[in-house]
Design a protein around this motif. Sequence first.
Motif, PDB file in Angstrom:
ATOM      1  N   ALA A   1      46.601 -83.821  25.600  1.00  0.00           N
ATOM      2  CA  ALA A   1      46.666 -83.193  24.380  1.00  0.00           C
ATOM      3  C   ALA A   1      46.853 -82.010  24.103  1.00  0.00           C
TER       4      ALA A   1
ATOM      5  N   GLY B   1      46.257 -78.395  27.362  1.00  0.00           N
ATOM      6  CA  GLY B   1      45.685 -77.012  27.864  1.00  0.00           C
ATOM      7  C   GLY B   1      46.445 -77.446  29.217  1.00  0.00           C
ATOM      8  N   ILE B   2      45.607 -77.442  30.388  1.00  0.00           N
ATOM      9  CA  ILE B   2      45.861 -77.993  31.292  1.00  0.00           C
ATOM     10  C   ILE B   2      46.508 -79.661  31.496  1.00  0.00           C
TER      11      ILE B   2
ATOM     12  N   ASN C   1      42.048 -84.866  34.379  1.00  0.00           N
ATOM     13  CA  ASN C   1      41.567 -83.016  33.824  1.00  0.00           C
ATOM     14  C   ASN C   1      40.746 -83.063  32.777  1.00  0.00           C
ATOM     15  N   ALA C   2      39.932 -84.240  32.350  1.00  0.00           N
ATOM     16  CA  ALA C   2      39.609 -84.287  31.142  1.00  0.00           C
ATOM     17  C   ALA C   2      38.103 -84.100  30.819  1.00  0.00           C
ATOM     18  N   ALA C   3      37.330 -82.872  29.767  1.00  0.00           N
ATOM     19  CA  ALA C   3      36.333 -82.053  29.999  1.00  0.00           C
ATOM     20  C   ALA C   3      35.296 -82.080  28.781  1.00  0.00           C
TER      21      ALA C   3
ATOM     22  N   VAL D   1      31.022 -86.559  29.710  1.00  0.00           N
ATOM     23  CA  VAL D   1      32.074 -86.633  30.060  1.00  0.00           C
ATOM     24  C   VAL D   1      32.654 -86.863  31.246  1.00  0.00           C
TER      25      VAL D   1
ATOM     26  N   LEU E   1      39.282 -81.932  38.092  1.00  0.00           N
ATOM     27  CA  LEU E   1      39.795 -80.660  37.834  1.00  0.00           C
ATOM     28  C   LEU E   1      38.240 -80.983  37.633  1.00  0.00           C
TER      29      LEU E   1
ATOM     30  N   SER F   1      34.586 -77.187  38.789  1.00  0.00           N
ATOM     31  CA  SER F   1      35.182 -75.498  38.016  1.00  0.00           C
ATOM     32  C   SER F   1      34.698 -74.625  39.234  1.00  0.00           C
TER      33      SER F   1
ATOM     34  N   LYS G   1      29.782 -79.878  36.617  1.00  0.00           N
ATOM     35  CA  LYS G   1      31.039 -79.973  37.485  1.00  0.00           C
ATOM     36  C   LYS G   1      30.247 -79.870  38.940  1.00  0.00           C
TER      37      LYS G   1
ATOM     38  N   GLY H   1      41.599 -72.171  38.503  1.00  0.00           N
ATOM     39  CA  GLY H   1      41.799 -70.251  38.505  1.00  0.00           C
ATOM     40  C   GLY H   1      41.199 -70.912  37.161  1.00  0.00           C
TER      41      GLY H   1
ATOM     42  N   VAL I   1      41.947 -69.725  33.813  1.00  0.00           N
ATOM     43  CA  VAL I   1      43.604 -69.776  32.821  1.00  0.00           C
ATOM     44  C   VAL I   1      43.111 -70.375  31.048  1.00  0.00           C
TER      45      VAL I   1
ATOM     46  N   THR J   1      42.886 -70.896  28.229  1.00  0.00           N
ATOM     47  CA  THR J   1      43.552 -72.245  27.607  1.00  0.00           C
ATOM     48  C   THR J   1      42.991 -72.069  25.958  1.00  0.00           C
TER      49      THR J   1
HETATM   50  N1  LIG Z   1      40.912 -73.350  31.894  1.00  0.00           N
HETATM   51  C1  LIG Z   1      40.245 -73.053  33.141  1.00  0.00           C
HETATM   52  O1  LIG Z   1      39.854 -71.485  32.486  1.00  0.00           O
HETATM   53  C2  LIG Z   1      38.909 -73.520  33.498  1.00  0.00           C
HETATM   54  C3  LIG Z   1      38.597 -73.220  34.447  1.00  0.00           C
HETATM   55  C4  LIG Z   1      37.816 -73.996  35.544  1.00  0.00           C
HETATM   56  C5  LIG Z   1      37.746 -75.365  35.444  1.00  0.00           C
HETATM   57  N2  LIG Z   1      39.090 -75.866  33.883  1.00  0.00           N
HETATM   58  C6  LIG Z   1      38.815 -77.591  34.294  1.00  0.00           C
HETATM   59  O2  LIG Z   1      40.218 -77.696  34.097  1.00  0.00           O
HETATM   60  C7  LIG Z   1      40.146 -78.570  33.299  1.00  0.00           C
HETATM   61  C8  LIG Z   1      40.956 -78.727  32.071  1.00  0.00           C
HETATM   62  O3  LIG Z   1      40.923 -77.666  31.277  1.00  0.00           O
HETATM   63  P1  LIG Z   1      41.259 -77.302  30.032  1.00  0.00           P
HETATM   64  O4  LIG Z   1      40.887 -75.819  29.958  1.00  0.00           O
HETATM   65  O5  LIG Z   1      43.056 -77.568  29.202  1.00  0.00           O
HETATM   66  O6  LIG Z   1      40.382 -77.505  29.101  1.00  0.00           O
HETATM   67  P2  LIG Z   1      40.492 -77.778  26.784  1.00  0.00           P
HETATM   68  O7  LIG Z   1      41.396 -77.001  26.825  1.00  0.00           O
HETATM   69  O8  LIG Z   1      39.189 -78.053  26.673  1.00  0.00           O
HETATM   70  O9  LIG Z   1      41.161 -79.550  27.012  1.00  0.00           O
HETATM   71  C9  LIG Z   1      40.869 -80.317  27.551  1.00  0.00           C
HETATM   72  C10 LIG Z   1      40.749 -81.737  27.508  1.00  0.00           C
HETATM   73  O10 LIG Z   1      39.971 -82.963  27.237  1.00  0.00           O
HETATM   74  C11 LIG Z   1      39.909 -83.689  26.316  1.00  0.00           C
HETATM   75  N3  LIG Z   1      38.670 -84.509  25.795  1.00  0.00           N
HETATM   76  C12 LIG Z   1      37.411 -83.751  26.403  1.00  0.00           C
HETATM   77  N4  LIG Z   1      36.221 -85.163  25.821  1.00  0.00           N
HETATM   78  C13 LIG Z   1      37.460 -86.272  26.628  1.00  0.00           C
HETATM   79  C14 LIG Z   1      36.807 -87.352  26.147  1.00  0.00           C
HETATM   80  N5  LIG Z   1      35.567 -88.151  26.101  1.00  0.00           N
HETATM   81  N6  LIG Z   1      37.705 -88.703  26.275  1.00  0.00           N
HETATM   82  C15 LIG Z   1      39.117 -87.999  26.500  1.00  0.00           C
HETATM   83  N7  LIG Z   1      39.612 -86.737  26.910  1.00  0.00           N
HETATM   84  C16 LIG Z   1      38.412 -85.782  26.579  1.00  0.00           C
HETATM   85  C17 LIG Z   1      40.101 -83.057  25.118  1.00  0.00           C
HETATM   86  O11 LIG Z   1      41.036 -83.698  24.527  1.00  0.00           O
HETATM   87  P3  LIG Z   1      41.027 -83.394  22.986  1.00  0.00           P
HETATM   88  O12 LIG Z   1      41.971 -82.641  22.517  1.00  0.00           O
HETATM   89  O13 LIG Z   1      40.883 -84.482  21.660  1.00  0.00           O
HETATM   90  O14 LIG Z   1      39.876 -82.426  22.467  1.00  0.00           O
HETATM   91  C18 LIG Z   1      40.935 -81.862  25.874  1.00  0.00           C
HETATM   92  O15 LIG Z   1      42.754 -82.346  25.913  1.00  0.00           O
HETATM   93  C19 LIG Z   1      38.304 -79.066  32.703  1.00  0.00           C
HETATM   94  O16 LIG Z   1      37.611 -80.436  34.077  1.00  0.00           O
HETATM   95  C20 LIG Z   1      38.157 -77.934  32.792  1.00  0.00           C
HETATM   96  O17 LIG Z   1      36.962 -77.922  32.889  1.00  0.00           O
HETATM   97  C21 LIG Z   1      39.180 -75.155  33.248  1.00  0.00           C
END
Ligand SMILES: NC(=O)c1ccc[n+]([C@@H]2O[C@H](COP(=O)([O-])OP(=O)(O)OC[C@H]3O[C@@H](n4cnc5c(N)ncnc54)[C@H](OP(=O)(O)O)[C@@H]3O)[C@@H](O)[C@H]2O)c1
Length: 266
Positions: free
Chosen positions: A10, A12-13, A86-88, A117, A144, A146, A169, A196, A198, A200
């Motif tokens: 929905a 972010g990444i 990807n979801a987290a 999750v 995905l 971290s 993670k 990285g 990111v 979001t």
């Molecule tokens: N951003 C960074 O800097 C960073 C760094 C290291 C690792 N990561 C990893 O990269 C991935 C994406 O990160 P992001 O920053 O894009 O995350 P985000 O913006 O927080 O988005 C997380 C997504 O996961 C969905 N989600 C959460 N719980 C869920 C569930 N129980 N069932 C289905 N969907 C669920 C959320 O849905 P809703 O929209 O409904 O809330 C949202 O769309 C994650 O695995 C995160 O741990 C990110």
Amino acid sequence: MPSYVITGAARGIGFEFVRQLSVQPDNVVFGLVRNKSTATKLLELADGSSNVHVLQADIADAQALKEAATEVAKITDGTLDCLINNAAFLEMERRHLTLDAYPEEFLAKDLRDSFEVNVIGVIQTVNAFLPLIRKGTMKKVLALSSAQGDLDAALNVGIAIAGPYSVSKAALNMVVVKYAVRFRDEGIVFLSISPGLVNTQQGPPPPAVQAEMVALKDRLEKFYPDWNGKPLEPEESVRMQLEVLEKATIEESGAFVSQHGNKYWM
Ligand SMILES: NC(=O)c1ccc[n+]([C@@H]2O[C@H](COP(=O)([O-])OP(=O)(O)OC[C@H]3O[C@@H](n4cnc5c(N)ncnc54)[C@H](OP(=O)(O)O)[C@@H]3O)[C@@H](O)[C@H]2O)c1
């Protein structure tokens, strides 16, 4: 027609994975969200594209995931080329706390929610889509992770905060190893990737969290002196991750790498 399922699509990444993959008209891209009614941006993308489908499932719900896999199978003739987990779950209010400073009433809760999750949810997703992946051509599964789940990075940079998320993670990396070993003979490539740092964030964090994030950034800048101090935009991170994914071979299955394809996490 290469097919992809991306969870947490929905925003972010995850959204950016769908967007970039759907640019190739040959690809069939499934964005899985936990709530269709709030996935406005993705629904708009799907409306304007012939190759994007939106599915609903909470990844903590094994039955909903099986139903989503059935929907995908109907469109792809029972196959799937690539699954992107990807979801987290990341608790946003308490991510600046160290484990010893955690309020007792939240410690077990945040650990359980993160595990439900980020670990169990991913295992359930993989299991739901495995029958399709086994019949796919590409046979790739990405998770995905971290850098916060990397033991050496946490120790050497000195990251004591975000315990529940980091523990989940680190566990996810082991999940990927278990699947890699199990399915090596079938040629299915499993990879943990850190995207990285990111950009979001949906809004400014609470002041206490903000202060700890600034302190963390200082530590990262000292440890990685050549880092420019800026987070990546989702566009760049996903472009780099897709390059790593494309190059990944069965020999690398089970590895945990960054968006650069190595252990450089920034
Ligand atoms: N951003 C960074 O800097 C960073 C760094 C290291 C690792 N990561 C990893 O990269 C991935 C994406 O990160 P992001 O920053 O894009 O995350 P985000 O913006 O927080 O988005 C997380 C997504 O996961 C969905 N989600 C959460 N719980 C869920 C569930 N129980 N069932 C289905 N969907 C669920 C959320 O849905 P809703 O929209 O409904 O809330 C949202 O769309 C994650 O695995 C995160 O741990 C990110």
